[in-house]
Write a protein that holds these residues in place. Structure first.
Motif, PDB file in Angstrom:
ATOM      1  N   UNK A 171      11.215  -5.560  18.277  1.00  0.00           N
ATOM      2  CA  UNK A 171      12.339  -6.490  18.198  1.00  0.00           C
ATOM      3  C   UNK A 171      12.318  -7.257  16.882  1.00  0.00           C
ATOM      4  N   UNK A 172      13.381  -7.982  16.603  1.00  0.00           N
ATOM      5  CA  UNK A 172      13.451  -8.849  15.426  1.00  0.00           C
ATOM      6  C   UNK A 172      12.266  -9.816  15.429  1.00  0.00           C
ATOM      7  N   UNK A 173      11.692 -10.041  14.250  1.00  0.00           N
ATOM      8  CA  UNK A 173      10.598 -10.990  14.116  1.00  0.00           C
ATOM      9  C   UNK A 173       9.235 -10.444  14.472  1.00  0.00           C
ATOM     10  N   UNK A 174       9.149  -9.166  14.794  1.00  0.00           N
ATOM     11  CA  UNK A 174       7.865  -8.576  15.171  1.00  0.00           C
ATOM     12  C   UNK A 174       6.953  -8.437  13.957  1.00  0.00           C
ATOM     13  N   UNK A 175       5.657  -8.368  14.214  1.00  0.00           N
ATOM     14  CA  UNK A 175       4.683  -8.136  13.153  1.00  0.00           C
ATOM     15  C   UNK A 175       4.208  -6.687  13.208  1.00  0.00           C
ATOM     16  N   UNK A 176       4.020  -6.094  12.010  1.00  0.00           N
ATOM     17  CA  UNK A 176       3.623  -4.691  11.876  1.00  0.00           C
ATOM     18  C   UNK A 176       2.411  -4.576  10.969  1.00  0.00           C
ATOM     19  N   UNK A 177       1.365  -3.904  11.434  1.00  0.00           N
ATOM     20  CA  UNK A 177       0.270  -3.494  10.562  1.00  0.00           C
ATOM     21  C   UNK A 177       0.511  -2.031  10.211  1.00  0.00           C
ATOM     22  N   UNK A 178       0.629  -1.726   8.931  1.00  0.00           N
ATOM     23  CA  UNK A 178       1.049  -0.392   8.500  1.00  0.00           C
ATOM     24  C   UNK A 178      -0.024   0.219   7.604  1.00  0.00           C
ATOM     25  N   UNK A 179      -0.456   1.429   7.950  1.00  0.00           N
ATOM     26  CA  UNK A 179      -1.471   2.122   7.172  1.00  0.00           C
ATOM     27  C   UNK A 179      -0.911   2.708   5.893  1.00  0.00           C
ATOM     28  N   UNK A 180      -1.814   3.272   5.102  1.00  0.00           N
ATOM     29  CA  UNK A 180      -1.428   3.878   3.832  1.00  0.00           C
ATOM     30  C   UNK A 180      -2.146   3.244   2.674  1.00  0.00           C
TER      31      UNK A 180
END
Length: 253
Positions: free
Chosen positions: A17-26
């Motif tokens: 949803x809006x405002x969510x936090x994401x940890x993204x690899x790479x």
């Protein structure tokens, strides 16, 4: 009971949803979960808080979400290859918390391990510890939000700074191999940030290039056990980018 975590990207991310936090690899353009990033873009969510080593380039990786103004805050260690990232930060459109690269990896790993904080010598004697790093600029180039000072402590004869762990609502990672239980194998430099990012997510979604049945992967070859992974998305033959191509000049005898 059979545990099969394989699903589609849309189903895996349906709760975002809006405002969510994401940890993204790479790492650079290596090991970027591009299919999952595009799926996030298709959802139309905004005001995302992203944790990632870097944000790709203008048309690849997290740069795609930045270009659509879907991201409002970033915790990262490197922004040098993304012009739109730099423009948004300097224009006051994006809040950015800079973090030393090794510290960032450990903050993610600590979050996934249930460790609330840890002490490190990295950043002692700099604005990382003392505060004052611009997190957000205003429209006139002034500092609207600056980093706070952090607690420091002496251990023996050396000073250390306290760093808090990071967790995220979702983690998006890319693996070279994975099974239906979510056990993952990462190839070379893709193992830099994908495993700790995966650990930090409350819901972790992994795209895998090669999907195998349970039991095919030897336990000693698994870099991240399936206990950290909730959803697996099979992405055969993923597109790969080269960040900087260097070609040697031909030398004739």
């Amino acid at each position: 009971m059979t545990i099969d975590k394989v699903t589609s990207a849309g189903h895996a991310l349906a709760g975002l949803t809006d405002g969510a936090s994401l940890a993204v690899g790479g790492f650079g353009l290596c090991g970027v979960p591009m299919t999952l990033i595009r799926a996030v873009g298709d959802l139309g969510v905004r005001d995302l808080h992203v944790v990632s080593n870097n944000c790709g380039v203008d048309d690849w990786g997290l740069g795609v979400l930045l270009g659509d103004h879907r991201v409002s805050r970033v915790i990262g260690s490197y922004v040098g290859e993304n012009k739109e990232f730099a423009r948004q930060y300097l224009a006051g459109e994006l809040e950015v918390e800079f973090c030393p690269q090794g510290t960032l990896a450990e903050r993610l790993r600590a979050g996934g391990s249930g460790i609330p904080a840890f002490y490190t010598p990295a950043g002692v004697g700099t604005q990382i510890a003392e505060g004052g790093v611009p997190w957000r600029y205003d429209a006139h180039g002034g500092v609207a939000v600056a980093s706070p000072a952090k607690e420091t402590r002496m251990f023996g004869d050396r000073e250390y700074v306290l760093e808090e762990a990071i967790t995220a609502d979702y983690a998006l990672v890319a693996a070279s191999r994975g099974d239906r239980h979510g056990n993952l194998v990462f190839d070379r430099a893709t193992a830099n940030f994908n495993p700790p990012a995966a650990m930090a997510g409350r819901v972790t979604v992994a795209e895998v290039a090669e999907l195998v049945d349970p039991g095919v992967l030897r336990p000693e070859d698994v870099h991240l056990p399936g206990v950290f992974v909730q959803h697996v998305v099979h992405v055969p033959n993923p597109e790969k980018r080269i960040e900087k191509r260097t070609v040697a000049r031909e030398v004739r005898p």
